[in-house]
Design a protein around this motif. Sequence first.
Motif, PDB file in Angstrom:
ATOM      1  N   LEU A  15      -0.359 -14.045   8.028  1.00  0.00           N
ATOM      2  CA  LEU A  15      -1.402 -14.605   6.912  1.00  0.00           C
ATOM      3  C   LEU A  15      -1.583 -16.047   7.316  1.00  0.00           C
ATOM      4  CD1 LEU A  15       0.956 -13.738   4.549  1.00  0.00           C
ATOM      5  CD2 LEU A  15      -0.799 -12.726   5.270  1.00  0.00           C
TER       6      LEU A  15
ATOM      7  N   LEU B 188      -3.792 -16.672  -4.080  1.00  0.00           N
ATOM      8  CA  LEU B 188      -3.783 -15.175  -4.184  1.00  0.00           C
ATOM      9  C   LEU B 188      -4.162 -14.339  -3.745  1.00  0.00           C
ATOM     10  CD1 LEU B 188      -0.950 -15.866  -6.379  1.00  0.00           C
ATOM     11  CD2 LEU B 188      -1.394 -14.433  -7.128  1.00  0.00           C
TER      12      LEU B 188
ATOM     13  N   SER C 111      -4.555 -15.232   0.297  1.00  0.00           N
ATOM     14  CA  SER C 111      -3.043 -14.705   0.533  1.00  0.00           C
ATOM     15  C   SER C 111      -3.532 -13.085   0.863  1.00  0.00           C
ATOM     16  CB  SER C 111      -2.122 -14.841  -0.118  1.00  0.00           C
ATOM     17  OG  SER C 111      -1.857 -16.015  -0.271  1.00  0.00           O
ATOM     18  N   VAL C 112      -3.812 -12.564  -0.052  1.00  0.00           N
ATOM     19  CA  VAL C 112      -4.548 -11.007  -0.203  1.00  0.00           C
ATOM     20  C   VAL C 112      -5.459 -10.411   0.857  1.00  0.00           C
ATOM     21  CG1 VAL C 112      -5.755  -9.106  -1.594  1.00  0.00           C
ATOM     22  CG2 VAL C 112      -3.662 -10.415  -2.627  1.00  0.00           C
TER      23      VAL C 112
ATOM     24  N   LEU D  67      -5.147  -2.950  -3.159  1.00  0.00           N
ATOM     25  CA  LEU D  67      -4.646  -3.939  -3.758  1.00  0.00           C
ATOM     26  C   LEU D  67      -5.636  -5.451  -4.012  1.00  0.00           C
ATOM     27  CD1 LEU D  67      -1.930  -6.752  -3.733  1.00  0.00           C
ATOM     28  CD2 LEU D  67      -2.558  -6.884  -1.827  1.00  0.00           C
TER      29      LEU D  67
ATOM     30  N   LYS E 110      -7.297  -6.950  -7.291  1.00  0.00           N
ATOM     31  CA  LYS E 110      -7.361  -8.720  -7.260  1.00  0.00           C
ATOM     32  C   LYS E 110      -8.470  -9.181  -7.639  1.00  0.00           C
ATOM     33  CE  LYS E 110      -4.587 -11.997  -8.442  1.00  0.00           C
ATOM     34  NZ  LYS E 110      -3.703 -12.113  -9.759  1.00  0.00           N
TER      35      LYS E 110
ATOM     36  N   ARG F 223      -6.493  -0.182  -9.428  1.00  0.00           N
ATOM     37  CA  ARG F 223      -4.927  -0.332 -10.610  1.00  0.00           C
ATOM     38  C   ARG F 223      -5.097   0.999 -10.859  1.00  0.00           C
ATOM     39  NH1 ARG F 223      -6.827  -4.770 -13.635  1.00  0.00           N
ATOM     40  NH2 ARG F 223      -7.667  -2.963 -15.251  1.00  0.00           N
TER      41      ARG F 223
ATOM     42  N   TYR G 163      -3.920   2.491  -6.805  1.00  0.00           N
ATOM     43  CA  TYR G 163      -2.413   1.680  -6.717  1.00  0.00           C
ATOM     44  C   TYR G 163      -1.317   1.959  -7.202  1.00  0.00           C
ATOM     45  CZ  TYR G 163       0.077  -2.642  -5.073  1.00  0.00           C
ATOM     46  OH  TYR G 163       1.322  -3.505  -4.429  1.00  0.00           O
TER      47      TYR G 163
ATOM     48  N   PHE H 148       3.620   6.127  -9.037  1.00  0.00           N
ATOM     49  CA  PHE H 148       4.006   5.796 -11.150  1.00  0.00           C
ATOM     50  C   PHE H 148       2.866   6.242 -11.284  1.00  0.00           C
ATOM     51  CE2 PHE H 148       2.546   1.574 -11.936  1.00  0.00           C
ATOM     52  CZ  PHE H 148       2.969   1.217 -11.271  1.00  0.00           C
TER      53      PHE H 148
ATOM     54  N   GLU I 220       8.213  -0.135 -13.589  1.00  0.00           N
ATOM     55  CA  GLU I 220       7.820   1.621 -13.569  1.00  0.00           C
ATOM     56  C   GLU I 220       8.674   2.338 -13.568  1.00  0.00           C
ATOM     57  OE1 GLU I 220       7.079  -0.642 -10.613  1.00  0.00           O
ATOM     58  OE2 GLU I 220       7.642   0.364  -8.766  1.00  0.00           O
TER      59      GLU I 220
ATOM     60  N   LEU J  38       3.601   8.428 -14.110  1.00  0.00           N
ATOM     61  CA  LEU J  38       3.721   7.627 -15.834  1.00  0.00           C
ATOM     62  C   LEU J  38       2.924   8.128 -17.049  1.00  0.00           C
ATOM     63  CD1 LEU J  38       4.924   5.465 -17.654  1.00  0.00           C
ATOM     64  CD2 LEU J  38       4.159   3.705 -16.495  1.00  0.00           C
TER      65      LEU J  38
ATOM     66  N   ARG K 193       1.153   1.413 -17.939  1.00  0.00           N
ATOM     67  CA  ARG K 193       0.964   2.014 -16.641  1.00  0.00           C
ATOM     68  C   ARG K 193      -0.517   0.814 -15.929  1.00  0.00           C
ATOM     69  NH1 ARG K 193      -2.711   5.747 -13.536  1.00  0.00           N
ATOM     70  NH2 ARG K 193      -1.833   6.138 -11.459  1.00  0.00           N
ATOM     71  N   ASP K 194      -1.107   0.780 -16.324  1.00  0.00           N
ATOM     72  CA  ASP K 194      -2.393  -0.222 -15.644  1.00  0.00           C
ATOM     73  C   ASP K 194      -1.731  -1.821 -16.052  1.00  0.00           C
ATOM     74  OD1 ASP K 194      -5.342  -0.652 -14.757  1.00  0.00           O
ATOM     75  OD2 ASP K 194      -5.244  -1.759 -17.101  1.00  0.00           O
TER      76      ASP K 194
ATOM     77  N   ILE L  71       1.511  -2.186 -15.822  1.00  0.00           N
ATOM     78  CA  ILE L  71       2.660  -2.448 -14.326  1.00  0.00           C
ATOM     79  C   ILE L  71       1.450  -2.371 -13.166  1.00  0.00           C
ATOM     80  CG2 ILE L  71       4.364  -0.986 -13.637  1.00  0.00           C
ATOM     81  CD1 ILE L  71       5.484  -0.145 -16.174  1.00  0.00           C
ATOM     82  N   ALA L  72       0.699  -1.754 -13.102  1.00  0.00           N
ATOM     83  CA  ALA L  72       0.228  -2.002 -11.895  1.00  0.00           C
ATOM     84  C   ALA L  72      -0.701  -3.764 -11.357  1.00  0.00           C
ATOM     85  CB  ALA L  72      -1.267  -0.811 -11.628  1.00  0.00           C
ATOM     86  N   GLN L  73      -1.271  -3.358 -12.285  1.00  0.00           N
ATOM     87  CA  GLN L  73      -2.178  -5.130 -12.534  1.00  0.00           C
ATOM     88  C   GLN L  73      -1.169  -6.040 -12.332  1.00  0.00           C
ATOM     89  OE1 GLN L  73      -3.166  -6.410 -16.186  1.00  0.00           O
ATOM     90  NE2 GLN L  73      -5.384  -7.521 -14.647  1.00  0.00           N
TER      91      GLN L  73
ATOM     92  N   LYS M 180       2.598  -5.608 -11.003  1.00  0.00           N
ATOM     93  CA  LYS M 180       2.762  -5.161  -9.839  1.00  0.00           C
ATOM     94  C   LYS M 180       1.720  -6.452  -8.382  1.00  0.00           C
ATOM     95  CE  LYS M 180       4.763  -1.372  -7.796  1.00  0.00           C
ATOM     96  NZ  LYS M 180       6.782  -1.548  -7.923  1.00  0.00           N
ATOM     97  N   ILE M 181       0.636  -6.106  -8.727  1.00  0.00           N
ATOM     98  CA  ILE M 181      -0.504  -6.613  -7.877  1.00  0.00           C
ATOM     99  C   ILE M 181      -0.590  -7.358  -7.503  1.00  0.00           C
ATOM    100  CG2 ILE M 181      -3.336  -7.044  -8.402  1.00  0.00           C
ATOM    101  CD1 ILE M 181      -3.652  -3.883  -8.823  1.00  0.00           C
ATOM    102  N   ASP M 182      -0.419  -8.757  -8.312  1.00  0.00           N
ATOM    103  CA  ASP M 182      -0.080 -10.074  -8.691  1.00  0.00           C
ATOM    104  C   ASP M 182       1.784 -10.198  -8.380  1.00  0.00           C
ATOM    105  OD1 ASP M 182      -2.380 -10.327 -10.211  1.00  0.00           O
ATOM    106  OD2 ASP M 182      -1.780 -10.324 -11.718  1.00  0.00           O
TER     107      ASP M 182
ATOM    108  N   GLU N  67       2.980  -8.976  -5.449  1.00  0.00           N
ATOM    109  CA  GLU N  67       2.440  -8.152  -4.209  1.00  0.00           C
ATOM    110  C   GLU N  67       1.616  -9.749  -3.313  1.00  0.00           C
ATOM    111  OE1 GLU N  67       3.412  -6.954  -2.228  1.00  0.00           O
ATOM    112  OE2 GLU N  67       1.929  -6.687  -0.398  1.00  0.00           O
ATOM    113  N   ALA N  68       0.823  -9.732  -4.814  1.00  0.00           N
ATOM    114  CA  ALA N  68      -0.533 -11.409  -3.896  1.00  0.00           C
ATOM    115  C   ALA N  68       0.702 -12.176  -3.966  1.00  0.00           C
ATOM    116  CB  ALA N  68      -1.705 -11.732  -4.967  1.00  0.00           C
ATOM    117  N   PHE N  69       1.434 -12.739  -5.129  1.00  0.00           N
ATOM    118  CA  PHE N  69       2.168 -13.452  -4.689  1.00  0.00           C
ATOM    119  C   PHE N  69       3.306 -13.701  -3.633  1.00  0.00           C
ATOM    120  CE2 PHE N  69       6.049 -16.061  -6.588  1.00  0.00           C
ATOM    121  CZ  PHE N  69       5.143 -17.295  -6.673  1.00  0.00           C
TER     122      PHE N  69
ATOM    123  N   LEU O  90       2.779 -12.313  -0.830  1.00  0.00           N
ATOM    124  CA  LEU O  90       1.549 -12.738   0.426  1.00  0.00           C
ATOM    125  C   LEU O  90       1.914 -14.624   0.505  1.00  0.00           C
ATOM    126  CD1 LEU O  90      -0.329 -10.235   0.088  1.00  0.00           C
ATOM    127  CD2 LEU O  90       1.458  -9.869   1.890  1.00  0.00           C
TER     128      LEU O  90
ATOM    129  N   TYR P 277       3.170 -20.252 -11.171  1.00  0.00           N
ATOM    130  CA  TYR P 277       2.747 -18.944 -10.531  1.00  0.00           C
ATOM    131  C   TYR P 277       3.879 -17.860 -10.550  1.00  0.00           C
ATOM    132  CZ  TYR P 277      -1.102 -14.723 -10.441  1.00  0.00           C
ATOM    133  OH  TYR P 277      -2.075 -14.188 -11.024  1.00  0.00           O
TER     134      TYR P 277
END
Lengths: 382, 410
Positions: free
Chosen positions: A3, A293, A296-297, A321, A325, A373, A376, A382, B275, B288, B294-295, B297-299, B301-303, B305-307, B309, B334
């Motif tokens: 990264l 963030l 990193s992404v 993603l 983001k 989103r 994703y 889900f 989820e 879901l 759903r939106d 939760i997706a947001q 999960k995105i954050d 994953e970004a965190f 990383l 964060y």
Amino acid sequence: MALVLSEDQQLLKDAARNFCQQNSPIAVLRRLRDEKNPRGYDEAIWKQMLELGWTGMAVPEAYGGFEFGYAGLGIVLEETGRTLVSSPLIASTLLSSTLVTIAGNEEQKTKLLPALVAGEILMCVALDERAQHQPQNIASTAQKEGDLYIINAEKTFVLDGHIADKLIVVARTSGAQTDRDGISLFLVDSSAEGVTITRTIMVDSRNSARVELSDVRVPREALLGEEGQGYAALEQVLDIARIGIAAEMLGSIESVFAAILEYLKQREQFGVLIGSFQALQHRAAIMYSEIELCRSVIRAAVNSLDDPECSVDERAKYASLAKAKLSEVFELVSNEGVQMHGGIGMTDEFDIGFYLKRARVAQQFLGDACFHRDRYATLNQF
Amino acid sequence: MTALQEFRDSTRAWLEENCPPSMRTAMVPEEIVWGGRNAEFVNPESRLWLERMAAKGWTCPTWPAEYGGGGLSKDEAIILSQELARINARPALTSFGISMLGPVLLEYGSHEQKMEHIPKIVRGEIRWCQGYSEPGSGSDLASLKTRAELVGNHYVINGSKVWTSYADKADWIFCLVRTDFEVPKHAGISFILFDMASEGVSTKPIQLISGSSPFCETFFDDVRVPAGNLVGQLNDGWTIAKRLLQHERTMISSFGLASGQSDRGGTTSTVASVEGAAMHYRGDSGRLSDPVLRDRIAQFKIDSEAFALTSQRSVEESRLAQGPNATSSMLKYYGCELNKRRYELLLQAMGSQSLGWEGEGFEADELQVTREWLRSKANSIEGGTSEVQLNIVAKRVLGLPDMLGMVQKK
């Protein structure tokens, strides 16, 4: 997956940054806008970009490229985003060259890729049909008649549509309007009979057009990839392009944030620097966190582009993603960019408005945060 | 074969032979090994695992072998952690000695202090607690008033601490005390170590909104501490205190890291992922049904994953530098906010089944969510509030002018 940038990547990044700052600062975009430049980009600067080899980075050597990988292109886009460079690099290189490379047959690649690398032709991808990006929702049709296809299409938000020599038109050869199956890709000359291209002037001063095809007749050889099976390749290319656009957005976001910090450290009100106000400090610190963030992404997503162990599905997750983001954070930072500059941020003379305008167009392009989103979530079952 | 490959092979072989079977299963809270004079081993294999790991110094892999640590290079330590993860090995030892005190003692302690304390941390013989916050000194930690006065060759300590995690179970305390009342507040603080069994030390547990808690109030009444237990320079304790806080933040931010992963109390649990829980409690399959949730939760999960990383990138970058850096504040901020978001979403996902307090009508893991949700509210308070972290980012990372500092100096 690393990264942090490799040494080669850092060298490329530094060189690209220097080039953009010196040769294509934001003043160039301002000039193109003010003179209502018909082509929407500076041809002399584009020529220099060609000389730097940016159009050939991701193209295989056999077709005139340098095989440096898509990651290199992502890194360059991060730097062009910093100064809002308007050029055919996104439509012709990132989208079209990639689509020809992935979906094209030997003859098409031999014919088109070297010309794209050399900048002898410009191309674009005509995909969207509505105000929202819905790549599977294709009403445009291509009917087979003997050895020909007859295409009828209405496309909007086609980047570089009015300067492209050739279009890659996404049209349906079978199936219902939202089916994956039945979508085909066609190479169409922009000068072909029945093609009408209208430039649309967008808020970000970059190129965009509406494209109409009315009973346009193309031979079988115009088919890019298998008939009815174009979507898989298209989606793969869209994901690469989404990551490229997200990288470009990161460069723009970093530029805006640098301007914000500079202003907070120089503007005085109530006898003190406004950067000493906690109401602004916390918002700046939150933006910093979000941008970290994003960095990193982008590193992960860009490096996934050339990683042979990264599956198409995994890359799709990285693409959504990244685009989700970066779209959110670009919206946040571009809004704060104006707000924290106060009145001067609202003036055309000051550059920050260009970033706000670019932000919204970049957010919409190839799917906004909501779109990604949703995608994703679907990709994560889900 | 490279030396690192050899290290990997021998490590793998050693772990195969020495990691007991039950230590290769998901950790359960009751079986976490904290060590100490009164160490409890609910599972006898935990003791065996600790002894074997400690003998190699692998409870603290990168600490110098001279003080009982593993003496591994960063690359070797990464291999060790990968091999431990490969067999799903539990941590052999969890302690504030490892995550907080040890690193600063290695950096600021005298040779004698290291010789005395580090090996016992490595072997889990002494359990440490942290004497930082006081009733009147929370976010403004440097205003602390617990005093230490030199009488002969002892410091006599008077005052009280609060939020001392596991003070009632700890053997020793690392403590911030005021040794000079005449200078600006940051310049009169010292960092001192002492035995909780000393005369004059008492503790009282604190009950939180989530129920029982590890937190205590701790009182010092004429506690006599040998002068040699002061770490670093007299009145220079704030430097050490801040350094230790960086390590603490790194530890706490890992909560946020864990919150993005779906493994929580085993993958079979209906509340293992947000989820999964959302679909389970709605009777959904495949997708879901609530589009708004759903939106969100997706947001999330995105954050997450970004965190994750970003944490990974921070590790890669710190390999080039030494120790944690100012980004620990950003990660702490964060990660904690993320963990709180996770629990709020989990409540939405589970509806009224997430709101049981005790007794009939709820599964054990549902009741646990209730308590964890309440407990998560402390994440953005302990180890420096989110607001304090943002102050630190603004000042140290972004270099914004410091109006607060002018107030603090007073």
